[in-house]
Design a protein around this motif. Structure first.
Motif, PDB file in Angstrom:
ATOM      1  N   MET A 119      -0.041   1.452  -7.075  1.00  0.00           N
ATOM      2  CA  MET A 119       0.621   0.415  -7.857  1.00  0.00           C
ATOM      3  C   MET A 119       1.587  -0.341  -6.951  1.00  0.00           C
ATOM      4  N   SER A 120       1.418  -1.635  -6.846  1.00  0.00           N
ATOM      5  CA  SER A 120       2.414  -2.399  -6.095  1.00  0.00           C
ATOM      6  C   SER A 120       2.826  -3.604  -6.934  1.00  0.00           C
ATOM      7  N   TRP A 121       3.977  -4.149  -6.573  1.00  0.00           N
ATOM      8  CA  TRP A 121       4.562  -5.214  -7.375  1.00  0.00           C
ATOM      9  C   TRP A 121       4.720  -6.464  -6.528  1.00  0.00           C
ATOM     10  N   THR A 122       4.936  -7.562  -7.218  1.00  0.00           N
ATOM     11  CA  THR A 122       5.203  -8.806  -6.499  1.00  0.00           C
ATOM     12  C   THR A 122       6.594  -9.302  -6.878  1.00  0.00           C
ATOM     13  N   SER A 123       7.109 -10.174  -6.047  1.00  0.00           N
ATOM     14  CA  SER A 123       8.455 -10.699  -6.238  1.00  0.00           C
ATOM     15  C   SER A 123       8.589 -11.315  -7.627  1.00  0.00           C
TER      16      SER A 123
ATOM     17  N   ASP B 279       8.699  -9.456 -10.437  1.00  0.00           N
ATOM     18  CA  ASP B 279       8.288  -8.490 -11.466  1.00  0.00           C
ATOM     19  C   ASP B 279       9.511  -7.740 -12.005  1.00  0.00           C
TER      20      ASP B 279
ATOM     21  N   VAL C  75      10.946  -4.357 -13.480  1.00  0.00           N
ATOM     22  CA  VAL C  75      10.640  -2.922 -13.488  1.00  0.00           C
ATOM     23  C   VAL C  75      11.902  -2.175 -13.950  1.00  0.00           C
TER      24      VAL C  75
ATOM     25  N   VAL D 134      11.869  -6.965  -8.896  1.00  0.00           N
ATOM     26  CA  VAL D 134      11.327  -6.717  -7.567  1.00  0.00           C
ATOM     27  C   VAL D 134      11.560  -7.952  -6.691  1.00  0.00           C
TER      28      VAL D 134
ATOM     29  N   ASP E 117       8.049  -5.905  -2.070  1.00  0.00           N
ATOM     30  CA  ASP E 117       7.395  -4.601  -2.126  1.00  0.00           C
ATOM     31  C   ASP E 117       6.232  -4.626  -1.145  1.00  0.00           C
TER      32      ASP E 117
ATOM     33  N   LEU F  97      14.898  -4.120  -4.509  1.00  0.00           N
ATOM     34  CA  LEU F  97      15.076  -4.348  -5.942  1.00  0.00           C
ATOM     35  C   LEU F  97      16.415  -5.020  -6.184  1.00  0.00           C
TER      36      LEU F  97
ATOM     37  N   ARG G 234       5.734   6.239  -8.636  1.00  0.00           N
ATOM     38  CA  ARG G 234       5.852   5.053  -9.464  1.00  0.00           C
ATOM     39  C   ARG G 234       5.162   5.355 -10.793  1.00  0.00           C
TER      40      ARG G 234
ATOM     41  N   GLY H 134       8.076   1.705 -13.854  1.00  0.00           N
ATOM     42  CA  GLY H 134       8.764   1.325 -12.621  1.00  0.00           C
ATOM     43  C   GLY H 134       8.818   2.479 -11.644  1.00  0.00           C
TER      44      GLY H 134
END
Ligand code: MG
Length: 189
Positions: A1-5, A7, A9, A27, A30, A37, A104, A108
Protein backbone atom coordinates in the motif's frame (compact mmCIF):
# COMPACT_ATOMS: atom_id res chain seq x y z
CA UNK A 1 0.00 0.00 0.00
CA UNK A 2 1.47 3.35 -0.93
CA UNK A 3 0.03 6.83 -0.87
CA UNK A 4 0.32 9.96 -2.93
CA UNK A 5 0.72 13.55 -1.84
CA UNK A 6 -2.51 14.95 -0.46
CA UNK A 7 -3.97 11.61 0.70
CA UNK A 8 -5.66 11.73 4.11
CA UNK A 9 -4.54 8.98 6.48
CA UNK A 10 -4.60 8.36 10.21
CA UNK A 11 -1.52 7.97 12.34
CA UNK A 12 -1.96 5.80 15.42
CA UNK A 13 0.53 5.51 18.27
CA UNK A 14 0.38 2.17 20.04
CA UNK A 15 1.77 1.17 23.42
CA UNK A 16 1.52 -2.23 25.06
CA UNK A 17 -0.34 -3.46 21.97
CA UNK A 18 -3.17 -0.98 22.48
CA UNK A 19 -4.01 2.30 20.77
CA UNK A 20 -2.59 5.18 22.79
CA UNK A 21 -3.58 8.05 20.46
CA UNK A 22 -4.54 8.74 16.88
CA UNK A 23 -4.37 11.78 14.63
CA UNK A 24 -5.54 12.56 11.11
CA UNK A 25 -2.70 13.41 8.75
CA UNK A 26 -2.01 14.32 5.14
CA UNK A 27 0.61 12.47 3.13
CA UNK A 28 3.30 14.85 1.85
CA UNK A 29 5.61 12.25 0.35
CA UNK A 30 5.68 8.46 0.33
CA UNK A 31 8.53 6.74 -1.47
CA UNK A 32 11.29 4.21 -0.63
CA UNK A 33 13.40 6.92 1.07
CA UNK A 34 10.86 8.81 3.09
CA UNK A 35 7.37 8.93 4.50
CA UNK A 36 6.50 12.57 5.24
CA UNK A 37 3.21 13.27 6.99
CA UNK A 38 1.64 16.62 7.80
CA UNK A 39 -0.28 16.80 11.08
CA UNK A 40 -2.37 19.94 10.70
CA UNK A 41 -3.62 22.15 13.53
CA UNK A 42 -7.34 22.47 14.25
CA UNK A 43 -8.16 18.79 13.81
CA UNK A 44 -9.83 16.33 16.16
CA UNK A 45 -7.50 13.84 17.84
CA UNK A 46 -8.20 10.59 19.62
CA UNK A 47 -6.54 11.26 22.98
CA UNK A 48 -5.84 8.93 25.89
CA UNK A 49 -7.72 9.39 29.15
CA UNK A 50 -5.64 7.87 31.92
CA UNK A 51 -1.98 7.07 32.30
CA UNK A 52 0.40 4.90 30.33
CA UNK A 53 0.41 2.28 33.06
CA UNK A 54 -3.36 2.27 33.63
CA UNK A 55 -6.16 0.88 31.53
CA UNK A 56 -6.66 4.10 29.63
CA UNK A 57 -9.73 5.00 27.61
CA UNK A 58 -10.10 7.59 24.85
CA UNK A 59 -11.75 10.92 24.18
CA UNK A 60 -11.93 12.98 21.01
CA UNK A 61 -10.30 16.35 21.59
CA UNK A 62 -9.52 19.28 19.33
CA UNK A 63 -5.77 19.76 18.80
CA UNK A 64 -4.67 22.78 20.84
CA UNK A 65 -1.44 23.58 19.05
CA UNK A 66 -1.35 26.62 16.82
CA UNK A 67 0.82 25.12 14.08
CA UNK A 68 0.94 21.77 12.43
CA UNK A 69 3.77 19.28 12.68
CA UNK A 70 5.72 17.76 9.80
CA UNK A 71 6.67 14.16 10.59
CA UNK A 72 9.55 12.55 8.66
CA UNK A 73 10.20 8.80 8.73
CA UNK A 74 12.80 6.84 6.82
CA UNK A 75 11.28 3.40 6.17
CA UNK A 76 12.86 0.88 8.52
CA UNK A 77 14.33 3.47 10.89
CA UNK A 78 13.42 3.14 14.57
CA UNK A 79 12.60 6.83 14.90
CA UNK A 80 10.78 9.70 13.24
CA UNK A 81 11.77 13.36 13.23
CA UNK A 82 8.99 15.83 13.93
CA UNK A 83 9.44 19.52 13.06
CA UNK A 84 7.87 21.89 15.59
CA UNK A 85 7.10 25.60 15.33
CA UNK A 86 6.56 28.08 18.12
CA UNK A 87 3.24 29.94 18.37
CA UNK A 88 4.79 32.91 16.54
CA UNK A 89 5.58 30.61 13.62
CA UNK A 90 9.35 30.55 14.12
CA UNK A 91 11.11 27.21 13.98
CA UNK A 92 11.34 25.62 17.43
CA UNK A 93 13.21 22.37 16.91
CA UNK A 94 13.21 18.70 16.08
CA UNK A 95 11.45 16.10 18.17
CA UNK A 96 13.04 12.70 17.66
CA UNK A 97 10.32 10.18 18.42
CA UNK A 98 11.82 6.76 19.08
CA UNK A 99 9.40 4.21 17.71
CA UNK A 100 8.91 1.30 15.39
CA UNK A 101 6.76 1.41 12.28
CA UNK A 102 4.16 -1.34 12.23
CA UNK A 103 2.06 -2.41 9.27
CA UNK A 104 0.11 0.00 7.17
CA UNK A 105 -3.59 -0.64 7.59
CA UNK A 106 -6.79 0.37 5.82
CA UNK A 107 -6.85 3.64 7.81
CA UNK A 108 -3.20 4.60 7.64
CA UNK A 109 -0.16 3.71 9.70
CA UNK A 110 0.44 2.30 13.16
CA UNK A 111 3.55 3.13 15.16
CA UNK A 112 4.76 1.37 18.29
CA UNK A 113 5.95 4.12 20.61
CA UNK A 114 9.20 3.48 22.51
CA UNK A 115 8.48 6.15 25.17
CA UNK A 116 11.90 7.79 25.15
CA UNK A 117 12.33 10.88 22.93
CA UNK A 118 14.95 13.51 22.23
CA UNK A 119 14.21 17.19 21.62
CA UNK A 120 16.79 19.14 19.64
CA UNK A 121 16.40 22.91 19.86
CA UNK A 122 16.83 25.04 16.75
CA UNK A 123 20.15 26.22 18.24
CA UNK A 124 21.42 22.65 18.55
CA UNK A 125 21.02 22.02 22.28
CA UNK A 126 19.31 18.72 23.00
CA UNK A 127 17.60 17.01 25.88
CA UNK A 128 16.19 13.55 26.45
CA UNK A 129 12.47 13.34 27.28
CA UNK A 130 10.45 10.79 29.21
CA UNK A 131 13.44 8.87 30.55
CA UNK A 132 11.37 8.37 33.71
CA UNK A 133 8.52 6.73 31.77
CA UNK A 134 10.90 4.31 30.08
CA UNK A 135 12.53 3.46 33.41
CA UNK A 136 9.13 2.83 34.96
CA UNK A 137 8.10 0.61 32.02
CA UNK A 138 11.27 -1.45 32.56
CA UNK A 139 10.69 -1.61 36.32
CA UNK A 140 7.13 -2.85 35.71
CA UNK A 141 8.33 -5.50 33.26
CA UNK A 142 6.41 -3.93 30.34
CA UNK A 143 9.55 -3.13 28.38
CA UNK A 144 12.58 -5.46 28.47
CA UNK A 145 15.83 -3.87 29.64
CA UNK A 146 17.47 -4.84 26.32
CA UNK A 147 14.69 -3.08 24.39
CA UNK A 148 15.14 0.05 26.49
CA UNK A 149 18.89 -0.05 25.78
CA UNK A 150 18.20 -0.43 22.05
CA UNK A 151 15.87 2.57 22.16
CA UNK A 152 18.50 4.68 23.90
CA UNK A 153 21.12 3.50 21.38
CA UNK A 154 18.88 4.57 18.50
CA UNK A 155 18.58 8.04 20.01
CA UNK A 156 22.38 8.18 20.44
CA UNK A 157 22.79 7.15 16.78
CA UNK A 158 20.52 9.99 15.64
CA UNK A 159 22.53 12.49 17.72
CA UNK A 160 25.80 11.13 16.33
CA UNK A 161 24.52 11.25 12.74
CA UNK A 162 23.08 14.74 13.40
CA UNK A 163 20.54 14.95 10.54
CA UNK A 164 19.72 18.58 11.41
CA UNK A 165 18.63 20.67 9.62
CA UNK A 166 16.62 18.16 7.64
CA UNK A 167 16.09 20.37 4.60
CA UNK A 168 12.35 20.53 5.37
CA UNK A 169 12.47 23.49 7.75
CA UNK A 170 11.09 25.95 5.20
CA UNK A 171 8.46 23.57 3.89
CA UNK A 172 4.86 24.73 4.13
CA UNK A 173 1.64 22.76 3.53
CA UNK A 174 -0.43 23.24 0.41
CA UNK A 175 -3.03 25.84 1.48
CA UNK A 176 -5.59 24.03 -0.68
CA UNK A 177 -5.51 20.85 1.40
CA UNK A 178 -8.77 20.30 3.26
CA UNK A 179 -8.54 19.48 6.98
CA UNK A 180 -8.37 15.70 7.35
CA UNK A 181 -10.96 14.09 9.60
CA UNK A 182 -10.44 11.51 12.27
CA UNK A 183 -11.98 8.28 10.94
CA UNK A 184 -14.26 6.40 13.35
CA UNK A 185 -13.28 3.09 14.92
CA UNK A 186 -9.61 3.85 15.46
CA UNK A 187 -9.60 3.07 19.17
CA UNK A 188 -9.17 -0.69 18.80
CA UNK A 189 -6.22 -2.42 17.12
MG1 MG B 1 7.64 9.09 21.93
Amino acid sequence: MSWTSGDAVALRQLFRGRVWSAAPAIVVRDDPELLALWLPPGVDLLSPVGGLFDDWTHAVRRARRRHGILRLTRPGAAHSILLFRRDDGSFHGWYVNLERQLARTAHGIDVDDHLLDVFVEADGRHRWLDEDELAEAVARGIVAAAEAEATRAEGERVLAAWPFPTGWEEWRPDPGWPLPELPPGLDVV
